[in-house]
Write a protein that holds these residues in place. Structure first.
Motif, mmCIF file in Angstrom:
data_model
loop_
_atom_site.group_PDB
_atom_site.id
_atom_site.type_symbol
_atom_site.label_atom_id
_atom_site.label_comp_id
_atom_site.label_asym_id
_atom_site.label_seq_id
_atom_site.Cartn_x
_atom_site.Cartn_y
_atom_site.Cartn_z
ATOM 1 N N LEU A 20 55.469 40.106 39.454
ATOM 2 C CA LEU A 20 54.021 40.097 39.519
ATOM 3 C C LEU A 20 53.552 41.061 40.602
ATOM 4 N N LEU A 21 52.548 41.984 40.177
ATOM 5 C CA LEU A 21 52.083 42.987 41.130
ATOM 6 C C LEU A 21 50.555 43.084 41.217
ATOM 7 N N PHE A 22 49.819 42.522 40.221
ATOM 8 C CA PHE A 22 48.373 42.699 40.203
ATOM 9 C C PHE A 22 47.691 41.375 39.797
ATOM 10 N N TRP A 23 46.456 41.241 40.232
ATOM 11 C CA TRP A 23 45.573 40.209 39.698
ATOM 12 C C TRP A 23 44.145 40.726 39.684
ATOM 13 N N VAL A 24 43.341 40.167 38.761
ATOM 14 C CA VAL A 24 41.939 40.505 38.651
ATOM 15 C C VAL A 24 41.241 39.341 37.950
ATOM 16 N N ARG A 25 39.989 39.100 38.343
ATOM 17 C CA ARG A 25 39.278 37.941 37.789
ATOM 18 C C ARG A 25 38.825 38.252 36.359
ATOM 19 N N THR A 26 39.215 37.369 35.463
ATOM 20 C CA THR A 26 38.829 37.513 34.052
ATOM 21 C C THR A 26 38.408 36.180 33.445
ATOM 22 N N ASP A 27 38.337 35.139 34.219
ATOM 23 C CA ASP A 27 38.118 33.775 33.700
ATOM 24 C C ASP A 27 39.191 33.473 32.655
ATOM 25 N N HIS A 28 40.423 33.789 33.052
ATOM 26 C CA HIS A 28 41.573 33.684 32.163
ATOM 27 C C HIS A 28 41.680 32.281 31.576
ATOM 28 N N GLY A 29 41.913 32.279 30.255
ATOM 29 C CA GLY A 29 42.050 31.017 29.539
ATOM 30 C C GLY A 29 40.771 30.231 29.471
ATOM 31 N N GLY A 30 39.640 30.895 29.661
ATOM 32 C CA GLY A 30 38.348 30.222 29.597
ATOM 33 C C GLY A 30 38.037 29.392 30.830
ATOM 34 N N VAL A 31 38.828 29.557 31.891
ATOM 35 C CA VAL A 31 38.619 28.814 33.141
ATOM 36 C C VAL A 31 37.789 29.683 34.067
ATOM 37 N N ASP A 32 36.635 29.159 34.445
ATOM 38 C CA ASP A 32 35.745 29.943 35.313
ATOM 39 C C ASP A 32 36.435 30.227 36.645
ATOM 40 N N GLY A 33 36.491 31.519 36.994
ATOM 41 C CA GLY A 33 37.098 31.956 38.249
ATOM 42 C C GLY A 33 38.560 32.225 38.176
ATOM 43 N N ALA A 34 39.190 31.976 37.012
ATOM 44 C CA ALA A 34 40.631 32.220 36.886
ATOM 45 C C ALA A 34 40.918 33.712 36.825
ATOM 46 N N HIS A 35 42.133 34.096 37.262
ATOM 47 C CA HIS A 35 42.539 35.493 37.303
ATOM 48 C C HIS A 35 43.663 35.750 36.298
ATOM 49 N N THR A 36 43.738 37.067 35.924
ATOM 50 C CA THR A 36 44.837 37.508 35.077
ATOM 51 C C THR A 36 45.848 38.231 35.951
ATOM 52 N N PHE A 37 47.134 37.813 35.856
ATOM 53 C CA PHE A 37 48.199 38.396 36.686
ATOM 54 C C PHE A 37 49.077 39.275 35.774
ATOM 55 N N THR A 38 49.360 40.491 36.243
ATOM 56 C CA THR A 38 50.147 41.445 35.455
ATOM 57 C C THR A 38 51.264 42.025 36.287
ATOM 58 N N THR A 39 52.197 42.660 35.561
ATOM 59 C CA THR A 39 53.383 43.218 36.230
ATOM 60 C C THR A 39 53.389 44.740 36.219
ATOM 61 N N ASN A 40 52.396 45.358 35.510
ATOM 62 C CA ASN A 40 52.378 46.823 35.456
ATOM 63 C C ASN A 40 50.936 47.305 35.476
ATOM 64 N N LEU A 41 50.770 48.591 35.702
ATOM 65 C CA LEU A 41 49.440 49.153 35.887
ATOM 66 C C LEU A 41 48.646 49.158 34.584
ATOM 67 N N ASP A 42 49.264 49.413 33.429
ATOM 68 C CA ASP A 42 48.536 49.449 32.168
ATOM 69 C C ASP A 42 47.904 48.091 31.861
ATOM 70 N N ASP A 43 48.690 47.034 31.993
ATOM 71 C CA ASP A 43 48.141 45.691 31.740
ATOM 72 C C ASP A 43 47.040 45.368 32.745
ATOM 73 N N HIS A 44 47.228 45.861 33.944
ATOM 74 C CA HIS A 44 46.214 45.586 34.973
ATOM 75 C C HIS A 44 44.902 46.297 34.626
ATOM 76 N N ASN A 45 44.963 47.571 34.164
ATOM 77 C CA ASN A 45 43.750 48.293 33.819
ATOM 78 C C ASN A 45 43.033 47.604 32.665
ATOM 79 N N ALA A 46 43.767 47.069 31.739
ATOM 80 C CA ALA A 46 43.146 46.350 30.628
ATOM 81 C C ALA A 46 42.423 45.104 31.143
ATOM 82 N N ALA A 47 43.027 44.446 32.093
ATOM 83 C CA ALA A 47 42.384 43.252 32.658
ATOM 84 C C ALA A 47 41.159 43.632 33.467
#
Length: 575
Positions: A537-564
């Motif tokens: 794990l190298l990145f996180w960004v707030r996306t309300d992941h899984g429909g949870v308000d304030g949850a973040h999406t965690f990724t392991t590479n830059l491409d997935d992180h940019n999408a988030a």
């Protein structure tokens, strides 16, 4: 006068109390003592049952010769002395033949004073004695056998003196004074152990009665004083004194409580109070000396503080203690997670108007209250940053003005909670791999506290931080930039804010900030000690992941992180 006159022998306490005594027949008066007595005018001298009285003093001499004969010679006072010289002239068995065995024993001569005694006529000087020259034997002189006078004694007028031999064959001299006081014997002779006081029949009873009355009065007086003093302790004299805040501690026995009450001036005597509780208690009975052994009432008091006064009656003290401690007024103050020290000061002053802001700052500048996890190289301004544990604190009414105590309490609570976590969950191996101190782990926990919105994100954020530190990459955490700018999260960051020159700007500087940026809660501290196990794990960004308000999406590479990040921008969280 009767034939057997009452004997007078020395008295002890038994005779003194019973009023009578008898002469010990085994203690006859000694006949070989030299005794001299003077009888005043009017004394009666019985001689073999015959009495005669004289009007002038006379001297009677009694002695005993070696043959046991005890002649008595009487000489009126003022007359020439009787000169019986036994030494050069002895008695004779025949004319001109001296007999040494008949020499009188001068050492046994006893002069006796007899008033104006008239000797009987036809007195003949014994042939064995020789009269000294110039001595005239009084006419009608008669020797009184079996007579002994008391030594150094002057009989009062009218005294009766008798001599005789008792049933044991012992010679005695007996004197009686009819008008003498039965309770006081003036003729008591301390040197003569054959004499006692002689009492009347009622003397002993009256004396016993008098002694009993005296003892009764003394005991009654003492008893009255004791009970009077006890009553003054139970209900003290004078007005109620100053107020006293009295504390009963956990596990204190009644004896210790009574001693503490005495020391505080609430009561006057701890011992009396203890007996009063045992004998009276709430019933308020009467203490008695004999009742002490039967007192068994049991008392106990609840621990806490009591509002008492000095010089209180026992019943009032007991009633207040039985009601229980004074209910303590408690105020609750909540210090939430994620607050900076400056925000904590504002909240303390807002929640408790009795706190003084200057006093709070003075307490924060006092090194005595600093956490033990603070390194020595940290500046004074950041002493308490991240080290005041966020929680809800109950504060007693008396402590509402004690700012320093509240600050110290928050600091001590942080040390206790973080130490417990270190013992419970320990430090993940990655922490030791990075050689991070406990203070740096607390700093990581403060970053997590500021970034996370939901609990499940905290361990993953901790793993992202440690993985990036292992790779030597910047953390790029916006929360540290907010701290560097002293801006609130509600204000947002601009592009220029991200370029601020500060050791806390993790977008420009590698590694973790020099100090915590906020007060982490227990969940953030636990996540910092035990991060998510995913090593990629190298990145996180707030996306309300899984429909949870304030949850973040965690990724392991830059491409997935940019999408988030695009999802974050669409939600308005990222610019």
């Amino acid at each position: 006068m009767p034939d057997e006159a009452p004997r007078r022998v020395r008295s002890g306490w038994l005779a003194f109390l019973l009023g009578w005594a008898e002469k010990d027949p085994d203690q006859p008066p000694p006949l070989d003592r030299v005794q001299q007595d003077r009888a005043p005018t009017g004394a009666a001298i019985p001689n073999r049952g015959d009495e005669s009285r004289v009007s002038e003093p006379a001297v009677a001499t009694v002695w005993a010769d070696p043959h046991g004969v005890d002649p008595v010679a009487v000489d009126p006072v003022g007359a020439d002395s009787v000169g019986l010289d036994p030494a050069p002239h002895g008695t004779h068995d025949g004319p001109g033949v001296p007999d040494e065995s008949r020499v009188p024993d001068e050492s046994r001569a006893v002069p006796v004073a007899l008033p104006d005694y008239e000797a009987l006529p036809d007195y003949e000087v014994p042939p064995d004695y020789e009269v000294l020259p110039d001595y005239e034997v009084p006419p009608d002189y008669e020797v009184l056998p079996d007579f002994l006078a008391l030594p150094d004694y002057e009989a009062p007028p009218g005294a009766l003196i008798a001599a005789g031999t008792d049933e044991h064959g012992t010679a005695y001299v007996l004197e009686d004074e009819p008008d003498a006081d039965p309770l006081v014997d003036p003729r008591y002779d301390a040197e003569d152990r054959n004499w006692v006081r002689y009492r009347s029949h009622w003397g002993g009873f009256l004396r016993l009665l008098g002694v009993a009355v005296i003892i009764f009065l003394v005991l009654t007086t003492i008893r009255g004083r004791i009970y009077g003093w006890i009553d003054e302790q139970i209900v003290p004299q004078g007005p109620i004194g100053e107020p006293v805040i009295f504390t009963v501690r956990n596990g204190e026995a009644v004896n210790q409580i009574a001693t503490n009450l005495d020391n505080a001036g609430v009561i006057g005597n701890a011992t009396v109070f203890r007996y009063w509780l045992r004998c009276d208690g709430p019933e308020g009975g009467k203490i008695t000396v004999s009742g002490f052994l039967r007192c068994d009432a049991d008392s106990s008091f609840e621990a806490g503080e009591y509002a008492l006064f000095e010089n209180m009656p026992y019943v009032d003290v007991n009633n207040i203690l039985n009601l229980g401690p004074t209910p303590e007024v408690i105020y609750n103050f909540t210090i939430p997670e994620g607050l900076r020290v400056a925000e904590t000061i504002d909240l303390m002053a807002a929640q408790n108007p009795q706190f003084d802001r200057d006093e709070i700052v003075a307490a924060l500048n006092n090194p005595a209250y600093v956490s033990r996890f603070l390194p020595e190289d940290v500046g004074q301004f950041s002493w308490f940053e991240g080290l005041l544990f966020p929680a809800t604190y109950d504060v007693a009414e008396d402590d509402l003005r004690d700012e320093a105590r509240f600050i110290q309490r928050m600091s001590n609570t942080f040390d206790e909670r973080f130490s417990a976590l270190l013992n419970d969950v320990g430090r993940d191996p990655v922490i030791d791999e990075l050689a991070l101190t406990d203070y740096q782990v607390i700093t990581v926990a403060s970053l997590i506290e500021e970034e996370a919105r939901v609990a499940v994100d905290r361990p993953q954020m901790a793993r992202v931080i440690y993985n990036r530190l292992l790779r030597g990459e910047r953390l790029d955490i916006d929360a540290s930039v907010y701290y560097a700018l002293n801006k609130s999260f509600t204000e947002g960051l601009t592009r220029s804010d991200l370029d601020v020159d500060s050791p806390y700007n993790t977008r420009l500087n590698p590694g973790i900030p020099p100090t915590p940026i906020a007060a982490p809660g227990e969940a953030a501290l636990r996540a910092a000690l035990q991060p998510d196990p995913d090593p990629d794990l190298l990145f996180w960004v707030r996306t309300d992941h899984g429909g949870v308000d304030g949850a973040h999406t965690f990724t392991t590479n830059l491409d997935d992180h940019n999408a988030a990040v695009e999802v974050c921008s669409s939600l308005g969280y990222c610019e």
